[in-house]
Design a protein around this motif. Structure first.
Motif, PDB file in Angstrom:
ATOM      1  N   ASP A 288      34.564  -0.972  34.616  1.00 59.13           N
ATOM      2  CA  ASP A 288      34.737  -0.686  36.089  1.00 59.13           C
ATOM      3  C   ASP A 288      36.007   0.036  36.550  1.00 59.13           C
ATOM      4  O   ASP A 288      36.358   0.273  37.743  1.00 59.13           O
ATOM      5  CB  ASP A 288      34.381  -1.873  36.968  1.00 59.13           C
ATOM      6  CG  ASP A 288      32.998  -2.291  36.690  1.00 59.13           C
ATOM      7  OD1 ASP A 288      32.185  -1.422  36.302  1.00 59.13           O
ATOM      8  OD2 ASP A 288      32.705  -3.509  36.942  1.00 59.13           O
ATOM      9  N   VAL A 289      37.055  -0.156  35.743  1.00 56.61           N
ATOM     10  CA  VAL A 289      38.423   0.594  36.033  1.00 56.61           C
ATOM     11  C   VAL A 289      38.069   2.188  36.094  1.00 56.61           C
ATOM     12  O   VAL A 289      37.704   2.643  35.048  1.00 56.61           O
ATOM     13  CB  VAL A 289      39.514   0.132  35.059  1.00 56.61           C
ATOM     14  CG1 VAL A 289      40.666   0.748  35.300  1.00 56.61           C
ATOM     15  CG2 VAL A 289      39.502  -1.335  35.060  1.00 56.61           C
ATOM     16  N   ARG A 290      38.716   2.746  37.081  1.00 50.80           N
ATOM     17  CA  ARG A 290      38.350   4.103  37.292  1.00 50.80           C
ATOM     18  C   ARG A 290      39.678   4.757  37.622  1.00 50.80           C
ATOM     19  O   ARG A 290      40.625   4.372  38.291  1.00 50.80           O
ATOM     20  CB  ARG A 290      37.499   4.613  38.243  1.00 50.80           C
ATOM     21  CG  ARG A 290      36.238   3.875  38.209  1.00 50.80           C
ATOM     22  CD  ARG A 290      35.369   4.238  36.989  1.00 50.80           C
ATOM     23  NE  ARG A 290      34.667   5.749  37.378  1.00 50.80           N
ATOM     24  CZ  ARG A 290      33.868   6.216  36.737  1.00 50.80           C
ATOM     25  NH1 ARG A 290      33.273   5.642  35.634  1.00 50.80           N
ATOM     26  NH2 ARG A 290      33.330   7.501  36.989  1.00 50.80           N
ATOM     27  N   VAL A 291      40.072   6.077  37.246  1.00 57.68           N
ATOM     28  CA  VAL A 291      41.104   6.823  37.695  1.00 57.68           C
ATOM     29  C   VAL A 291      40.881   7.692  38.843  1.00 57.68           C
ATOM     30  O   VAL A 291      39.992   8.719  39.004  1.00 57.68           O
ATOM     31  CB  VAL A 291      41.869   7.718  36.639  1.00 57.68           C
ATOM     32  CG1 VAL A 291      42.954   8.379  37.012  1.00 57.68           C
ATOM     33  CG2 VAL A 291      41.961   6.937  35.328  1.00 57.68           C
ATOM     34  N   ALA A 292      41.487   7.398  39.982  1.00 61.02           N
ATOM     35  CA  ALA A 292      41.032   8.113  41.124  1.00 61.02           C
ATOM     36  C   ALA A 292      42.108   9.349  41.407  1.00 61.02           C
ATOM     37  O   ALA A 292      41.371  10.400  42.083  1.00 61.02           O
ATOM     38  CB  ALA A 292      41.258   7.424  42.318  1.00 61.02           C
ATOM     39  N   ALA A 293      43.168   9.502  40.955  1.00 59.79           N
ATOM     40  CA  ALA A 293      44.215  10.530  41.222  1.00 59.79           C
ATOM     41  C   ALA A 293      45.366  10.498  40.070  1.00 59.79           C
ATOM     42  O   ALA A 293      45.546   9.462  39.682  1.00 59.79           O
ATOM     43  CB  ALA A 293      44.549  10.749  42.751  1.00 59.79           C
ATOM     44  N   SER A 298      54.509  15.090  38.656  1.00 61.89           N
ATOM     45  CA  SER A 298      55.358  13.745  39.281  1.00 61.89           C
ATOM     46  C   SER A 298      55.443  12.505  38.368  1.00 61.89           C
ATOM     47  O   SER A 298      56.214  11.580  38.794  1.00 61.89           O
ATOM     48  CB  SER A 298      55.042  13.281  40.631  1.00 61.89           C
ATOM     49  OG  SER A 298      55.173  14.621  41.496  1.00 61.89           O
ATOM     50  N   ASN A 299      54.438  12.679  37.232  1.00 63.49           N
ATOM     51  CA  ASN A 299      54.245  11.209  36.429  1.00 63.49           C
ATOM     52  C   ASN A 299      53.623  10.169  37.465  1.00 63.49           C
ATOM     53  O   ASN A 299      54.289   8.984  37.352  1.00 63.49           O
ATOM     54  CB  ASN A 299      55.521  11.024  35.931  1.00 63.49           C
ATOM     55  CG  ASN A 299      55.270  10.128  34.815  1.00 63.49           C
ATOM     56  OD1 ASN A 299      54.231   9.635  34.324  1.00 63.49           O
ATOM     57  ND2 ASN A 299      56.515   9.493  33.950  1.00 63.49           N
ATOM     58  N   LEU A 300      52.377  10.371  38.072  1.00 57.48           N
ATOM     59  CA  LEU A 300      51.888   9.541  38.917  1.00 57.48           C
ATOM     60  C   LEU A 300      50.607   9.448  38.573  1.00 57.48           C
ATOM     61  O   LEU A 300      49.781  10.360  38.091  1.00 57.48           O
ATOM     62  CB  LEU A 300      52.291   9.678  40.375  1.00 57.48           C
ATOM     63  CG  LEU A 300      53.755   9.526  41.043  1.00 57.48           C
ATOM     64  CD1 LEU A 300      53.942  10.078  42.359  1.00 57.48           C
ATOM     65  CD2 LEU A 300      54.210   7.942  40.804  1.00 57.48           C
ATOM     66  N   ALA A 301      49.886   7.955  38.774  1.00 55.48           N
ATOM     67  CA  ALA A 301      48.210   8.159  38.495  1.00 55.48           C
ATOM     68  C   ALA A 301      48.006   6.868  39.664  1.00 55.48           C
ATOM     69  O   ALA A 301      48.807   5.990  39.942  1.00 55.48           O
ATOM     70  CB  ALA A 301      47.930   7.824  37.204  1.00 55.48           C
ATOM     71  N   VAL A 302      46.786   6.807  40.111  1.00 55.65           N
ATOM     72  CA  VAL A 302      46.399   5.805  41.016  1.00 55.65           C
ATOM     73  C   VAL A 302      44.908   5.557  40.222  1.00 55.65           C
ATOM     74  O   VAL A 302      44.210   6.333  40.090  1.00 55.65           O
ATOM     75  CB  VAL A 302      46.153   6.600  42.332  1.00 55.65           C
ATOM     76  CG1 VAL A 302      45.376   5.277  43.329  1.00 55.65           C
ATOM     77  CG2 VAL A 302      47.224   6.897  43.136  1.00 55.65           C
ATOM     78  N   ILE A 303      44.828   4.350  40.029  1.00 55.60           N
ATOM     79  CA  ILE A 303      43.558   3.619  39.573  1.00 55.60           C
ATOM     80  C   ILE A 303      43.001   2.932  40.505  1.00 55.60           C
ATOM     81  O   ILE A 303      43.458   2.454  41.408  1.00 55.60           O
ATOM     82  CB  ILE A 303      43.480   2.950  38.118  1.00 55.60           C
ATOM     83  CG1 ILE A 303      44.365   1.633  38.355  1.00 55.60           C
ATOM     84  CG2 ILE A 303      44.472   3.992  37.038  1.00 55.60           C
ATOM     85  CD1 ILE A 303      44.792   0.862  37.275  1.00 55.60           C
ATOM     86  N   GLN A 304      41.530   2.704  40.369  1.00 56.85           N
ATOM     87  CA  GLN A 304      40.755   2.142  41.079  1.00 56.85           C
ATOM     88  C   GLN A 304      40.066   0.897  40.704  1.00 56.85           C
ATOM     89  O   GLN A 304      39.357   0.949  39.622  1.00 56.85           O
ATOM     90  CB  GLN A 304      39.696   2.916  42.191  1.00 56.85           C
ATOM     91  CG  GLN A 304      38.758   2.254  43.185  1.00 56.85           C
ATOM     92  CD  GLN A 304      37.837   3.017  43.910  1.00 56.85           C
ATOM     93  OE1 GLN A 304      37.403   4.106  43.127  1.00 56.85           O
ATOM     94  NE2 GLN A 304      37.913   2.950  45.201  1.00 56.85           N
ATOM     95  N   LEU A 305      40.140  -0.237  41.317  1.00 57.37           N
ATOM     96  CA  LEU A 305      39.719  -1.469  40.897  1.00 57.37           C
ATOM     97  C   LEU A 305      38.472  -2.055  41.671  1.00 57.37           C
ATOM     98  O   LEU A 305      38.748  -1.849  42.850  1.00 57.37           O
ATOM     99  CB  LEU A 305      40.753  -2.567  40.566  1.00 57.37           C
ATOM    100  CG  LEU A 305      41.909  -2.226  39.673  1.00 57.37           C
ATOM    101  CD1 LEU A 305      43.085  -3.401  39.812  1.00 57.37           C
ATOM    102  CD2 LEU A 305      41.668  -1.909  38.384  1.00 57.37           C
TER     103      LEU A 305
END
Length: 578
Positions: A288-293, A298-305
């Motif tokens: 259920d772990v997803r990557v939102a952005a 910039s070497n950034l990522a946001v995952i959604q739990l």
């Protein structure tokens, strides 16, 4: 406009014109001195050149332009020629501190000067912990200093208690005082009661006063409350990142919204098949772990739990006035830790240059201020991403999550061509080594690998160059391809080495039976007789059957042994059926 107003306007214009003329005159005077110094040196009057240079290099007289930079290096050359190399190095280091972009002239000056200039350039680029709280200026005189020495004067107008500065090897000087020192580079330790201690490195120049103004940070302003630290630690998320045929890696994320958005670096999740997160002692999520952005630049990522929170980190709207921040992380993906550091008050880019390096063992993630607000994300070493870029990627994540446009880690890896595959490489000779270099634009240099074979190489999909070296042979190169989610095998064979003067007879039978080969030498016509004499231990005739006096060229072949009988060898030599 009234007559009075008109007169005031004309007066301002006239005053501005006078000021511009005065600055131009000063600049012209400085440049004239520099040119006169160059001419005096060319005329072999080094003493006059040195006098003119010492006066003209005062930063207050003009910008540190190319003419000024040449003057610094010429002064260093004159001092080197006079065997005053320590003083020359001091001037060069000072010059690079004043003008960090100064270009080393490798043509006009002596090799010793060029070497010293490059060393000074490297030394001046080393950051000083006290640079952010130290303002340096120079007075082009040093009253009371002996010949060959300069002075260090300390001021601290914004610090309410006395500041003590220990000039290494010289002594202690208190704010408002000065101390003499020989020309050179000095480490200076600075301390005051109730303030954070610091240190700087500065040059002392002969006949010149170096003025150091310290604006120290109070210890209270550089302290984070334990309650704030504990609350921030509660927002950290250990990420177990899994890539095909690679050991699982640990990364640190941090909650930045109450609906389960977690900020981390793109590098931390790059090329992953899955990300596993333990939300509670009895609850682990993976599918259920997803990557939102994500933002590779910039070497950034946001995952959604799949979790709802009651608290999260809040992005700051400005940088802390104290300049202090704390990089948070999870040591070994378990123990929360923080590193205090300083950040520039006004970063010019999306990058933050931290004053202190953060250990890779900390798995550092968010960077917060003393109130626990997010001011950046640590990337590696002293590098972090500024909160302006962090805010942008968080906003993008909110939009994509609301529109259900998130991806699984594996989908993102395929989309970015970062999905991992593997190749198992073996060789038929022990002691063989290999070097693997990425060839695709989407791959990264860190995937390069070297080592002995056999090895299993895992990395992002695409082409790689393989340079393999067998013992006793020259290296050879070839390409191979890694396919996402596939383990392929590559078997390498050494090139057979034939001894000088030997070659294999076409059509010769392969060796069987494991016995030692029997060398058979064929000497043209009459070779059968020669072979017989050789096999029977008798001496062959000296002259060959071709009518010549010399021996023919020898050909060494290998025949089976011991499965071939002696009569069989004769039949083979005579060309008869076996």
């Amino acid at each position: 406009m009234s007559l009075g107003a008109l007169r005031r306007s004309l007066g301002i214009v006239a005053l501005s014109t006078c000021l511009v003329s005065a600055v131009a005159h000063t600049q012209q005077t400085r440049n004239d001195r520099l040119r006169a110094a160059f001419q005096a040196y060319d005329d072999l009057d080094a003493a006059q050149a040195q006098t003119l240079l010492r006066a003209a290099l005062n930063p207050a007289e003009g910008p540190a332009d190319s003419l000024w930079q040449r003057g610094v290096q010429l002064l260093a050359q004159i001092l080197v020629e006079e065997n005053r190399e320590a003083e020359a190095r001091a001037w060069l280091r000072w010059g690079f501190r004043v003008a960090p972009a100064m270009v080393v002239d490798t043509v006009a000056f002596l090799p010793q000067v060029v070497t010293a200039a490059r060393e000074a350039q490297a030394a001046s680029r080393q950051p000083n912990p006290g640079d952010p709280v130290t303002r340096t200026s120079w007075e082009w005189s040093a009253p009371g200093a002996p010949a060959g020495q300069g002075r260090v004067r300390v001021t601290s107008p914004r610090v309410t208690v006395p500041v003590n500065a220990l000039v290494q090897g010289v002594g202690v000087v208190q704010s408002g005082g000065a101390i003499n020192a020989p020309a050179g580079t000095y480490g200076i330790q600075v301390a005051a009661e109730g303030y954070l201690p610091t240190s700087v490195t500065r040059e002392v120049l002969p006949g010149i006063t170096t003025v150091l103004e310290f604006n120290l940070v109070s210890a209270a302003a550089a302290t984070i409350a334990e309650a704030v630290r504990s609350r921030a630690f509660g927002q950290l998320v250990p990420l177990n990142v899994q890539r095909y045929q690679s050991p699982a890696a640990c990364a640190t994320g941090a909650y930045v919204s109450r609906d389960g958005l977690v900020i981390t670096t793109y590098q931390a999740i790059r090329g992953s098949d899955a990300i596993e997160v333990q939300l509670a002692p009895d609850r682990t999520v993976r599918d259920d772990v997803r990557v939102a952005a994500w933002d590779t630049a910039s070497n950034l990522a946001v995952i959604q739990l799949p979790v709802v929170r009651t608290d999260s980190l809040v992005a700051a709207t400005q940088y802390p006035a104290s300049g202090y921040a704390w990089a948070l992380g999870l040591r070994d993906c378990r123990t929360a830790a923080d590193t205090r550091t300083r950040i520039p008050a006004v970063p010019t880019t999306a990058r933050l240059e931290l004053a202190d390096s953060v250990s890779p063992q900390e798995n550092a993630g968010p960077v917060i201020d003393s109130e626990g607000r997010l001011v950046g994300v640590h990337v590696s070493g002293r590098q972090a991403v500024a909160f302006s870029a962090v805010r942008a990627v968080i906003e993008q994540a909110r939009q994509r999550a609301a529109q259900r446009q998130t991806l699984t880690p594996a989908q993102l890896a395929l989309q970015m061509r970062h999905a991992y595959g593997a190749v198992a490489i073996t060789a038929d000779v022990t002691g063989t080594t290999a070097r693997i270099t990425p060839l695709e634009s989407w791959q990264w240099p860190e995937t390069a690998r070297s080592g002995p074979l056999p090895l299993t190489f895992a990395g992002p999909m695409g082409r790689y160059q393989l340079e393999v070296t067998f013992p006793g042979q020259a290296a050879r190169r070839q390409e191979f391809t890694v396919r996402a989610g596939a383990l392929e095998r590559l078997a390498l064979r050494a090139t057979p080495v034939v001894a000088e003067g030997e070659r294999q007879v076409p059509g010769a039978q392969p060796r069987r039976g494991g016995g030692a080969p029997i060398p058979l030498i064929v000497l043209g016509a009459g070779g059968a007789a020669a072979g017989a004499f050789l096999l029977l231990g008798k001496k062959a005739p000296q002259n060959g059957g071709n009518g010549g006096n010399g021996d023919t060229g020898g050909i060494t072949v290998t025949v089976p042994n011991p499965s071939v009988s002696l009569p069989g060898l004769f039949r083979l030599l005579l060309g008869l059926p076996q």
